[in-house]
Design a protein around this motif. Sequence first.
Motif, mmCIF file in Angstrom:
data_model
loop_
_atom_site.group_PDB
_atom_site.id
_atom_site.type_symbol
_atom_site.label_atom_id
_atom_site.label_comp_id
_atom_site.label_asym_id
_atom_site.label_seq_id
_atom_site.Cartn_x
_atom_site.Cartn_y
_atom_site.Cartn_z
ATOM 1 N N UNK A 135 9.810 36.509 24.217
ATOM 2 C CA UNK A 135 9.264 36.252 25.549
ATOM 3 C C UNK A 135 10.396 36.204 26.572
ATOM 4 N N UNK A 141 13.644 36.359 32.100
ATOM 5 C CA UNK A 141 13.935 34.984 32.480
ATOM 6 C C UNK A 141 15.451 34.737 32.420
ATOM 7 N N UNK A 147 16.898 27.287 26.814
ATOM 8 C CA UNK A 147 17.084 26.324 25.735
ATOM 9 C C UNK A 147 15.749 26.098 25.054
ATOM 10 N N UNK A 148 15.783 26.034 23.758
ATOM 11 C CA UNK A 148 14.566 25.749 23.023
ATOM 12 C C UNK A 148 14.922 24.943 21.781
ATOM 13 N N UNK A 149 14.426 23.727 21.731
ATOM 14 C CA UNK A 149 14.716 22.870 20.590
ATOM 15 C C UNK A 149 13.438 22.645 19.802
ATOM 16 N N UNK B 121 -0.422 31.594 28.884
ATOM 17 C CA UNK B 121 0.907 31.347 28.358
ATOM 18 C C UNK B 121 1.990 31.904 29.278
ATOM 19 N N UNK B 122 1.749 33.069 29.821
ATOM 20 C CA UNK B 122 2.693 33.681 30.748
ATOM 21 C C UNK B 122 2.900 32.782 31.972
ATOM 22 N N UNK B 125 5.004 29.659 31.049
ATOM 23 C CA UNK B 125 6.427 29.988 30.931
ATOM 24 C C UNK B 125 7.064 30.204 32.306
ATOM 25 N N UNK B 126 6.354 30.923 33.180
ATOM 26 C CA UNK B 126 6.906 31.185 34.512
ATOM 27 C C UNK B 126 6.988 29.913 35.357
ATOM 28 N N UNK B 129 9.866 27.976 34.187
ATOM 29 C CA UNK B 129 11.077 28.657 34.649
ATOM 30 C C UNK B 129 11.380 28.280 36.101
ATOM 31 N N UNK B 164 7.614 23.548 26.127
ATOM 32 C CA UNK B 164 8.203 24.885 26.253
ATOM 33 C C UNK B 164 9.679 24.911 25.848
ATOM 34 N N UNK B 165 10.420 23.856 26.180
ATOM 35 C CA UNK B 165 11.866 23.884 25.931
ATOM 36 C C UNK B 165 12.305 22.964 24.789
#
Lengths: 150, 184
Positions: A135, A141, A147-149, B121-122, B125-126, B129, B164-165
């Motif tokens: 993605x 992006x 970062x992804x944990x 989902x898009x 994520x945006x 962001x 998400x992160x």
Amino acid sequence: MISHEDSMRILIADDDEDDRTFFSDAMMELKMNNNLTLFNDGKELMDYLANPDIMLPHLLFLDLNMPRKSGFECLKEIRADLRFKDVSIAIYSTSSSEKDIEETFIEGANIYIKKPNDFNKLKKVIKEVLNVNWQFHSSGLNKETFFFSI
Amino acid sequence: MKLYIKYDGIVACRVILQEQLERLNIKHKLLDLGEIEISDSVSDESFAELQDSLSRYSIFIVNNEKSQLIQKIKDTLVEMIYENDKLPAITISQYLSEKMNFSYGYLTNIFSDNTHSSIENFIIIQKIERAKKLIIEDELTLTEVSYKLNYSSVAYLSSQFKKVTGLTPSTFKRIVDKRRSLSN
């Protein structure tokens, strides 16, 4: 456009043979057409990456604790080299300490995975990681803040 | 008599393309395999003639409406999330279908079938962001960020951010700050 159908080049460096097998079996069962290369430790990995003729990997899994060269040392060396700026780095470790997690992100890791000890969990985690990474690459992006944990 | 030939299909294809485009006086640049950049606009007639002459060689111009539509959905959503000072109050489905003149059901199906993801989902994520950018800029409080991005509460933004992160917004901020001070 990169898609799941294109094969994704993935490298993993882990000194534990069982972990390596476990990981490649999980990857195989996902049937996502990935091209996986295994390394026994950080030194072996860095020797391979030093060759300018290789096709760069899309994603790199690093175990933190390895003899000869630790995952953390590899991370620092790779991030100091602009040739690898588009390679995503996933730390793959038994440690779940917040300090370790933060430290690796600060040094340039993109993904932190706490090693699951259950095979099905591992499969789920790998699938999720590949998906998030894809993605990120396909949606333009910002990599600096990726970062992804998990 | 039998002749044996050897040939390079890629070179042959490039030469055919070049010859046909030149014959129709279309200014162009051959990019990597499968792509041609046309510098000027081409009249419908020449375009049809080009299509026609190339088809004799089994060369076809791909006019993939689906992928164009998906790109348009993405562009519309990104514009909505980034350009507005505050996200519109109407639902996403209403917004998209009004902007694009297709039913939302049609758009979601096309999107999901072709992207391995969903419109929802898009958007998540945006939005995260954008939240990251706003958090780094450090001009707004997290409450203000959540208002701007139309979250019902800070708690909801934080939990979606974490999903998400894997990090809380404050850990995220700390990491980015430390990383910057390291590289300076």
